[in-house]
Design a protein around this motif. Structure first.
Motif, PDB file in Angstrom:
ATOM      1  N   TYR A  17      -9.210   8.550 -16.890  1.00 12.76           N
ATOM      2  CA  TYR A  17      -9.511   8.648 -15.468  1.00 12.76           C
ATOM      3  C   TYR A  17     -10.688   7.753 -15.059  1.00 12.76           C
ATOM      4  N   GLU A  18     -11.502   7.302 -16.022  1.00 14.89           N
ATOM      5  CA  GLU A  18     -12.626   6.438 -15.692  1.00 14.89           C
ATOM      6  C   GLU A  18     -12.213   4.977 -15.534  1.00 14.89           C
ATOM      7  N   TYR A  19     -11.065   4.607 -16.080  1.00 16.19           N
ATOM      8  CA  TYR A  19     -10.668   3.197 -16.095  1.00 16.19           C
ATOM      9  C   TYR A  19      -9.279   2.950 -15.508  1.00 16.19           C
ATOM     10  N   LEU A  20      -8.462   3.987 -15.397  1.00 18.46           N
ATOM     11  CA  LEU A  20      -7.091   3.826 -14.930  1.00 18.46           C
ATOM     12  C   LEU A  20      -6.931   4.487 -13.565  1.00 18.46           C
ATOM     13  N   PHE A  21      -6.443   3.710 -12.592  1.00 21.08           N
ATOM     14  CA  PHE A  21      -6.278   4.197 -11.230  1.00 21.08           C
ATOM     15  C   PHE A  21      -4.826   3.979 -10.801  1.00 21.08           C
ATOM     16  N   ASN A  22      -4.355   4.850  -9.952  1.00 20.57           N
ATOM     17  CA  ASN A  22      -2.962   4.697  -9.523  1.00 20.57           C
ATOM     18  C   ASN A  22      -2.777   5.167  -8.093  1.00 20.57           C
ATOM     19  N   LYS A  23      -1.735   4.614  -7.486  1.00 23.16           N
ATOM     20  CA  LYS A  23      -1.266   5.041  -6.174  1.00 23.16           C
ATOM     21  C   LYS A  23       0.249   5.031  -6.238  1.00 23.16           C
ATOM     22  N   GLY A  24       0.820   6.224  -6.348  1.00 20.21           N
ATOM     23  CA  GLY A  24       2.261   6.311  -6.558  1.00 20.21           C
ATOM     24  C   GLY A  24       2.619   5.786  -7.935  1.00 20.21           C
ATOM     25  N   ASP A  25       3.543   4.834  -7.984  1.00 18.94           N
ATOM     26  CA  ASP A  25       3.965   4.234  -9.248  1.00 18.94           C
ATOM     27  C   ASP A  25       3.192   2.963  -9.571  1.00 18.94           C
ATOM     28  N   SER A  26       2.183   2.623  -8.774  1.00 18.67           N
ATOM     29  CA  SER A  26       1.370   1.429  -9.021  1.00 18.67           C
ATOM     30  C   SER A  26       0.095   1.841  -9.744  1.00 18.67           C
ATOM     31  N   TYR A  27      -0.208   1.149 -10.834  1.00 23.21           N
ATOM     32  CA  TYR A  27      -1.368   1.462 -11.665  1.00 23.21           C
ATOM     33  C   TYR A  27      -2.252   0.233 -11.794  1.00 23.21           C
ATOM     34  N   ALA A  28      -3.549   0.489 -11.969  1.00 18.23           N
ATOM     35  CA  ALA A  28      -4.518  -0.598 -12.176  1.00 18.23           C
ATOM     36  C   ALA A  28      -5.496  -0.166 -13.263  1.00 18.23           C
TER      37      ALA A  28
END
Length: 598
Positions: free
Chosen positions: A330-341
């Protein structure tokens, strides 16, 4: 000409396209103050440049040139304005017509420099492997001396009105240094200048021969593996090849002298690595196994790990180790729906004043990740994507591979990796586990019910039938034993109530059940006799003993009827009942002993 680190970046908007520039004669460097730090194994220069626009038109950029003696060793270049050091300027490599042998960098200002105005810019440059050990070989007890060679003057395409150079050494022990006046030396600082009115591209040798026992530690190659999991964890493992790049050890190494006199001042006993504050499950090992000579300390904003190799590193010696840890996603991986960064550091802090000759970063994404896009703060080489297979993988996990050479601490910056992933694919592995166990149990069920023998084993089948019949005999005999107790209960109630009709009704029901069970045992006996086993004789004997036991029960019933009818006294009944009970007990013991042999 080989430029070892041609593309160095400071800002995310770094333009990677090489541009062509011209030298603007209207620009004049009015004042320069250079600080050259050679106290470690890296050469760091901090140059404060005051540029004045003496032309009639505004300018937006100027050119910065690397000394010819150092241009093959540059690792990092960055620039800021003196008034706002947080305002980082864009620095890109460029070429100038007629000066193909020189390495130019174009520094773009935040605002245009008007005619008659001046601006002060501070340029930072870091050079790797710019110090040479002299002598190149030393014994275990000797100290290490290095030589730095550069340009005494500020190497610039513009005229320089006044300049001063300050060289900071590792110690006050100087074998020699350039003494072009004006020059002064105090402790570990050598000051050159000021020098007035130097023409463009002025050159003069600057040579400093000093004692420098700082750790000449070089990461010759590093593989950084980042495995991303959508179940809440990111696993990081680094494979690091280290080498002492200072003066090589001459002669043998004595562990006794090393521990007794603590010589080998230029050797490397340990170094400190800094991990993220959330790092957990840290391990440190090499090809042999776990290395226990390490210490870890958890701070508020980081985790300090002191790594101590199995042996001290002298010049020319090298080692290889593996360092791994886990961090929460959770500190490095972000998402919105099916899109991840994914946003993480390209390299982390390996040790102070680190230099990494080559780094390969591999990011292992979850299986099913698509539309992968990488954004880096500096130019890297993107290798072809690979596939990684681990538990429960079917098509394989995509692996993004990035390569970069000549890295220093200034390259500890975040990269971004964008991709798409369907959340329903998270159920793939649990469903595979459930399906695998279901299939396993189904196979076992089918296997135990199939007969794979080519021919029938009559003896085995006979034994199985006999075992089944014996089990049925035991069960039937248990039920007959229960009926024995039913007879006793009926007799006791009859003696108490003297109700002949009720007794006859109870006896009739128990007799019917007893007859049925006796018939079942007789049928089983006939089947066992057909199988030709000696167990049939034991069952026949059991039937005979049961008949005797039933006779004693009938005798007990007769005695009870005489007692109730008044045809026998109570004492006569008690004496006769005692004899009947003794015989019944003897017969019952014989039946139980016989059942135990079935």
């Amino acid at each position: 000409m080989k430029w070892r680190a041609f593309y160095i970046l400071l800002l995310p908007y770094f333009a990677s396209v090489l541009c062509t520039s011209t030298i603007d004669k209207s620009l004049v460097v009015t004042q320069v103050e250079r600080k050259i730090d050679i106290a470690s194994h890296l050469v760091k220069t901090y140059t404060s440049i005051t540029i004045e626009n003496k032309g009639s038109a505004s300018v937006r950029s100027f050119l910065f040139v690397i000394d010819p003696t150092l241009q093959n060793k540059v690792s990092f270049i960055g620039a800021v304005t003196k008034d706002n050091k947080d305002d980082k300027l864009q620095v890109v490599p460029t070429t100038v017509t007629g000066h193909s042998d020189k390495q130019f960098w174009k520094v773009t200002l935040r605002s245009e420099l008007s005619a008659g105005k001046s601006v002060t810019v501070e340029v930072e440059a870091v050079f790797a492997h710019a110090l040479s050990a002299y002598p190149s070989q030393i014994t275990q007890a000797e100290k290490q001396y290095v030589v730095f060679e550069g340009n005494l003057y500020f190497y610039s395409p513009y005229e320089t009105a006044t300049q001063k150079t300050i060289v900071t050494t590792a110690s006050s022990t100087l074998e020699s240094y350039t003494k072009t006046k004006p020059v002064s030396a105090s402790d570990n600082v050598i000051t050159y200048g000021p020098y007035e009115n130097r023409p463009p591209f002025s050159e003069a040798q600057l040579r400093v021969h000093e004692e420098n026992n700082s750790p000449f530690l070089t990461v010759t190659s590093m593989e950084r593996i980042i495995e991303v999991s959508h179940w809440g964890n990111i696993a990081i493992e680094e494979h690091v090849d280290l080498r002492h790049s200072g003066a090589t050890l001459k002669g043998p190494f004595s562990r006794f002298d090393y521990q007794r006199s603590q010589d080998g001042v230029s050797s490397i006993k340990s170094f400190k690595t800094i991990l993220p504050a959330s790092a957990r499950d840290v391990y440190y090992r090499d090809e042999i196994g776990n290395i226990s000579t390490s210490h870890m300390r958890e701070l508020d904003d980081a985790v300090d790990v002191e790594l101590r190799p199995r042996f001290p590193l002298f010049g020319g010696w090298k080692t290889r180790y593996f360092l791994g840890y886990n961090v929460p996603s959770y500190e490095y991986l972000f998402n919105k729906g099916d899109s991840y960064a994914l946003k993480m550091r390209f390299v982390d802090h390996v040790y102070d004043d680190m230099v990494v000759d080559e780094a390969v970063v591999k990011v292992i994404l979850p299986e099913g990740s698509k539309n992968i896009e990488v954004r880096t703060p500096f130019k890297v080489k993107r290798e072809p994507d690979e596939l990684h297979f681990t538990y429960l993988d079917t098509t394989g996990r995509p692996v993004v591979v990035m390569r970069k050479e000549n890295l220093v601490e200034q390259h500890i910056q975040d990269f971004e990796l964008h991709y798409t992933f369907q959340r329903m694919l998270l159920l793939q592995e649990p469903l595979l586990v459930v399906g695998a166990f279901y299939l396993l149990f189904l196979v076992v069920i089918i296997y135990v019910r199939l007969d794979f023998s080519i021919t029938k084993d009559e003896a085995k089948e006979s034994r199985l039938r006999v075992a089944s019949l014996v089990e049925e005999v035991q069960s039937t005999q248990d039920r007959r034993s229960a009926l024995y107790q039913s007879y006793d209960d009926a007799i006791n109630r009859f003696k108490t109530t003297k109700d002949t009709a009720a007794f006859q009704a109870s006896r009739k029901k128990v007799d019917a059940d007893y007859k049925q069970l006796t018939t079942q045992v007789q049928n089983i006996y006939q089947q066992l006799k057909t199988e030709g086993t000696d167990i049939a004789e034991k069952v026949a004997e059991l039937q005979r003993l049961d008949g005797q036991y039933k006779d004693q029960i009938n005798l007990a019933i007769t005695l009870a009827e005489k007692l109730v009818a008044g045809k026998a006294s109570r004492q006569q009944y008690l004496d006769s009942e005692a004899g009947v009970n003794t015989k019944r007990e003897d017969i019952y013991q014989k039946m139980e002993a016989l059942r135990a042999t079935l």
